[in-house]
Design a protein around this motif. Structure first.
Motif, PDB file in Angstrom:
ATOM      1  N   SER A 116       0.937  -1.223   0.175  1.00  0.00           N
ATOM      2  CA  SER A 116       0.089  -0.084  -0.004  1.00  0.00           C
ATOM      3  C   SER A 116       0.750   1.279   0.013  1.00  0.00           C
ATOM      4  O   SER A 116       0.305   2.416  -0.227  1.00  0.00           O
ATOM      5  CB  SER A 116      -0.996  -0.028   1.202  1.00  0.00           C
ATOM      6  N   ALA A 117       2.091   1.272   0.126  1.00  0.00           N
ATOM      7  CA  ALA A 117       3.052   2.503   0.448  1.00  0.00           C
ATOM      8  C   ALA A 117       3.313   2.791  -1.256  1.00  0.00           C
ATOM      9  O   ALA A 117       3.540   2.260  -1.806  1.00  0.00           O
ATOM     10  CB  ALA A 117       4.244   2.350   1.102  1.00  0.00           C
ATOM     11  N   VAL A 118       3.310   4.255  -1.345  1.00  0.00           N
ATOM     12  CA  VAL A 118       3.470   4.733  -2.672  1.00  0.00           C
ATOM     13  C   VAL A 118       4.722   5.533  -3.069  1.00  0.00           C
ATOM     14  O   VAL A 118       4.955   5.895  -4.206  1.00  0.00           O
ATOM     15  CB  VAL A 118       2.364   5.733  -2.837  1.00  0.00           C
ATOM     16  N   LEU A 119       5.501   6.004  -2.012  1.00  0.00           N
ATOM     17  CA  LEU A 119       6.849   6.568  -2.138  1.00  0.00           C
ATOM     18  C   LEU A 119       7.565   6.098  -3.454  1.00  0.00           C
ATOM     19  O   LEU A 119       8.047   4.786  -3.476  1.00  0.00           O
ATOM     20  CB  LEU A 119       7.469   6.541  -1.081  1.00  0.00           C
ATOM     21  N   ASP A 120       7.812   6.848  -4.587  1.00  0.00           N
ATOM     22  CA  ASP A 120       8.476   6.417  -5.647  1.00  0.00           C
ATOM     23  C   ASP A 120       9.620   5.277  -5.192  1.00  0.00           C
ATOM     24  O   ASP A 120       9.750   4.471  -5.895  1.00  0.00           O
ATOM     25  CB  ASP A 120       8.957   7.568  -6.518  1.00  0.00           C
ATOM     26  N   THR A 121      10.497   5.946  -4.766  1.00  0.00           N
ATOM     27  CA  THR A 121      11.899   5.072  -4.507  1.00  0.00           C
ATOM     28  C   THR A 121      11.830   4.295  -3.192  1.00  0.00           C
ATOM     29  O   THR A 121      12.228   4.838  -2.010  1.00  0.00           O
ATOM     30  CB  THR A 121      13.279   6.161  -4.637  1.00  0.00           C
ATOM     31  N   LEU A 122      11.589   3.103  -3.315  1.00  0.00           N
ATOM     32  CA  LEU A 122      11.751   2.430  -2.070  1.00  0.00           C
ATOM     33  C   LEU A 122      13.072   1.660  -1.685  1.00  0.00           C
ATOM     34  O   LEU A 122      13.106   1.166  -0.581  1.00  0.00           O
ATOM     35  CB  LEU A 122      10.697   1.032  -2.261  1.00  0.00           C
ATOM     36  N   THR A 123      13.965   1.583  -2.746  1.00  0.00           N
ATOM     37  CA  THR A 123      15.152   1.305  -2.246  1.00  0.00           C
ATOM     38  C   THR A 123      16.058   2.210  -3.100  1.00  0.00           C
ATOM     39  O   THR A 123      15.960   2.617  -4.147  1.00  0.00           O
ATOM     40  CB  THR A 123      15.579  -0.105  -2.895  1.00  0.00           C
ATOM     41  N   GLU A 124      17.378   2.431  -2.669  1.00  0.00           N
ATOM     42  CA  GLU A 124      18.359   3.131  -3.175  1.00  0.00           C
ATOM     43  C   GLU A 124      18.613   2.808  -4.674  1.00  0.00           C
ATOM     44  O   GLU A 124      19.096   3.727  -5.631  1.00  0.00           O
ATOM     45  CB  GLU A 124      19.513   3.418  -2.213  1.00  0.00           C
ATOM     46  N   GLU A 125      19.071   1.569  -4.947  1.00  0.00           N
ATOM     47  CA  GLU A 125      19.481   0.968  -5.977  1.00  0.00           C
ATOM     48  C   GLU A 125      18.511  -0.062  -6.247  1.00  0.00           C
ATOM     49  O   GLU A 125      17.724  -0.624  -5.642  1.00  0.00           O
ATOM     50  CB  GLU A 125      20.685   0.214  -5.772  1.00  0.00           C
ATOM     51  N   PRO A 126      18.149  -0.127  -7.864  1.00  0.00           N
ATOM     52  CA  PRO A 126      17.203  -1.200  -8.306  1.00  0.00           C
ATOM     53  C   PRO A 126      17.429  -2.672  -7.692  1.00  0.00           C
ATOM     54  O   PRO A 126      18.614  -2.935  -7.576  1.00  0.00           O
ATOM     55  CB  PRO A 126      17.619  -1.462  -9.829  1.00  0.00           C
ATOM     56  N   THR A 127      16.455  -3.157  -7.403  1.00  0.00           N
ATOM     57  CA  THR A 127      16.305  -4.452  -6.909  1.00  0.00           C
ATOM     58  C   THR A 127      15.512  -5.495  -7.304  1.00  0.00           C
ATOM     59  O   THR A 127      14.488  -5.016  -8.035  1.00  0.00           O
ATOM     60  CB  THR A 127      16.411  -4.583  -5.217  1.00  0.00           C
ATOM     61  N   GLU A 128      15.858  -6.814  -7.469  1.00  0.00           N
ATOM     62  CA  GLU A 128      15.009  -7.902  -7.744  1.00  0.00           C
ATOM     63  C   GLU A 128      14.184  -8.476  -6.749  1.00  0.00           C
ATOM     64  O   GLU A 128      13.385  -9.329  -6.876  1.00  0.00           O
ATOM     65  CB  GLU A 128      15.670  -8.886  -8.553  1.00  0.00           C
ATOM     66  N   TRP A 129      14.505  -7.940  -5.384  1.00  0.00           N
ATOM     67  CA  TRP A 129      13.946  -8.738  -4.364  1.00  0.00           C
ATOM     68  C   TRP A 129      12.387  -8.038  -3.773  1.00  0.00           C
ATOM     69  O   TRP A 129      11.561  -8.590  -3.163  1.00  0.00           O
ATOM     70  CB  TRP A 129      14.762  -8.524  -2.998  1.00  0.00           C
ATOM     71  N   VAL A 130      12.241  -6.748  -4.357  1.00  0.00           N
ATOM     72  CA  VAL A 130      11.029  -6.011  -4.013  1.00  0.00           C
ATOM     73  C   VAL A 130      10.087  -5.734  -5.124  1.00  0.00           C
ATOM     74  O   VAL A 130      10.659  -5.218  -6.197  1.00  0.00           O
ATOM     75  CB  VAL A 130      11.492  -4.713  -3.469  1.00  0.00           C
ATOM     76  N   ALA A 131       8.789  -5.890  -4.921  1.00  0.00           N
ATOM     77  CA  ALA A 131       7.685  -5.591  -5.795  1.00  0.00           C
ATOM     78  C   ALA A 131       6.735  -4.932  -5.193  1.00  0.00           C
ATOM     79  O   ALA A 131       6.655  -4.859  -3.919  1.00  0.00           O
ATOM     80  CB  ALA A 131       7.031  -6.974  -6.620  1.00  0.00           C
ATOM     81  N   ARG A 132       5.810  -4.122  -5.746  1.00  0.00           N
ATOM     82  CA  ARG A 132       4.757  -3.208  -5.202  1.00  0.00           C
ATOM     83  C   ARG A 132       3.575  -3.261  -5.974  1.00  0.00           C
ATOM     84  O   ARG A 132       3.634  -3.028  -7.321  1.00  0.00           O
ATOM     85  CB  ARG A 132       5.400  -1.969  -5.214  1.00  0.00           C
TER      86      ARG A 132
END
Length: 370
Positions: A116-132
């Protein structure tokens, strides 16, 4: 406080459960009602998964942790859940908290599906571990800015508090409105009383005031002050972050809380699946479910599909994001790489600008869609 795991659905004798870590705000200063709706959606979907045979015959167990809107607490919860052997972590409502959880999940190699969170950048670098699942803030808030422009509101004031999330929202609004002849004035809600904030609105000649502040404080006192100031009878009050969506807004403000446009992530009409889930969530919650509850249901639907097709190995779960194709309550869900987010993103959940009808505050009016 650690919230104990929730039981989920049917019994699966002698089957070791598949554990799914859940992050939700259940105590203050977190937005407790949003957490309750998110958890209701997650739990309903988990019980339905178990009723349909679980994950290859294994029950799906939700291991719930309360973040209380605290980023450090969320990061520590991800550590704990990882040690407990969860296949993935899901959930969270508050953007700054979700970012802390995503960063920690990425570092540990634990899949994290942000509900449910919307802040554009969830991680400093691109990651394969996170989806939204939730749309990025820049997407939804530009749609909100288009609504303001269409309503003839170009002199915008924002009552704001220090936060990466509020600062990001202000920047998105300012950039989009400036390109169309609009302006944004920032008013520090921590430094100004509600009455002095009203004076500043009059001095600036603002045509809209956006509440980029916490709820209930200071949002509720600000709304009351503006509504009762005759000089501001024509000003539009807005709340793009969605505070008026949940019932406690109406409880706190009554009719004064109506006519305040906000963003929600629902289609104009729900399909058969969405309607069924809406009814069942309403029975659980004792009130109409918010879009946050649908986000919770969709989260578990995605995770169940991934776990059934790719197993519970964490690396396999993360590798499955690009191939997700799930029918959610609000439409088909697929993930893609979206510039500026760094994560696998559903682009996009449906976006509406909605308010509560002043003539019937329990009823929502769709004012704009994007």
């Amino acid at each position: 406080m650690n919230t104990p795991p929730l039981p989920s659905g049917a019994e699966h004798a002698d089957a070791h459960p598949v554990r799914l870590g859940v992050l939700v705000p259940l105590t203050r200063p977190g937005w407790v009602e949003a957490g309750r709706h998110l958890l209701a959606g997650l739990d309903l979907a988990a019980r339905e998964v178990d009723d349909a045979g679980g994950i290859d015959g294994r029950p799906l167990e939700l291991v719930v942790r309360d973040t209380a809107a605290d980023p450090e607490r969320a990061a520590a919860a991800v550590d704990e859940l990882a040690a407990l052997g969860v296949a993935a972590v899901v959930g969270e409502y508050h953007s700054v908290v979700a970012r802390a959880a995503a960063t920690r999940a990425d570092a540990l190699g634990v899949p994290f599906l942000c509900s449910s969170a919307v802040l554009d950048t969830l991680t400093e670098e691109p990651t394969e571990w996170v989806a939204r699942l939730a749309p990025a803030q820049s997407h939804g808030w530009r749609i909100y800015a288009d609504f303001l422009l269409g309503a003839g509101r170009r002199r915008i004031a924002v009552a704001t508090q220090p936060s990466v999330y509020w600062a990001s929202g202000t920047r998105i609004l300012r950039d989009h409105l400036a390109a169309h002849g609009g302006s944004v004035l920032e008013l520090d809600a921590n430094a100004l009383t509600p009455d002095s904030l009203c004076d500043a609105l009059v001095d600036h000649g603002a045509t809209a005031l956006l509440l980029l502040v916490g709820h209930p404080e200071p949002a509720v006192p600000i709304v009351r002050a503006v509504r009762r100031d005759r000089r501001l009878a024509e000003i539009l009050i807005g709340a793009p972050a969605g505070q008026p969506e949940l019932a406690e807004w109406l409880t706190a403000l009554g009719g004064e809380g109506a006519g305040i446009p906000f963003l929600r992530y629902l289609p104009e009409r729900l399909g058969p699946l969405g309607e069924r889930v809406r009814r069942e969530l309403g029975e659980r919650l004792g009130e109409a479910p918010s879009f946050v509850a649908f986000e919770g249901w969709d989260t578990v639907a995605v995770m169940a599909a991934v776990l059934r097709s790719h197993g519970t190995d964490r690396a396999a779960v993360a590798a499955a994001w690009p191939g997700v194709a799930v029918e959610g309550t609000r439409g088909p869900i697929r993930f893609s790489r979206t510039p500026g987010t760094g994560v696998r993103q559903w682009a996009w959940a449906p976006v509406q600008v909605v308010d509560r009808d002043p003539a019937e505050p329990d009823r929502f009016r769709v004012l704009h869609a994007g």
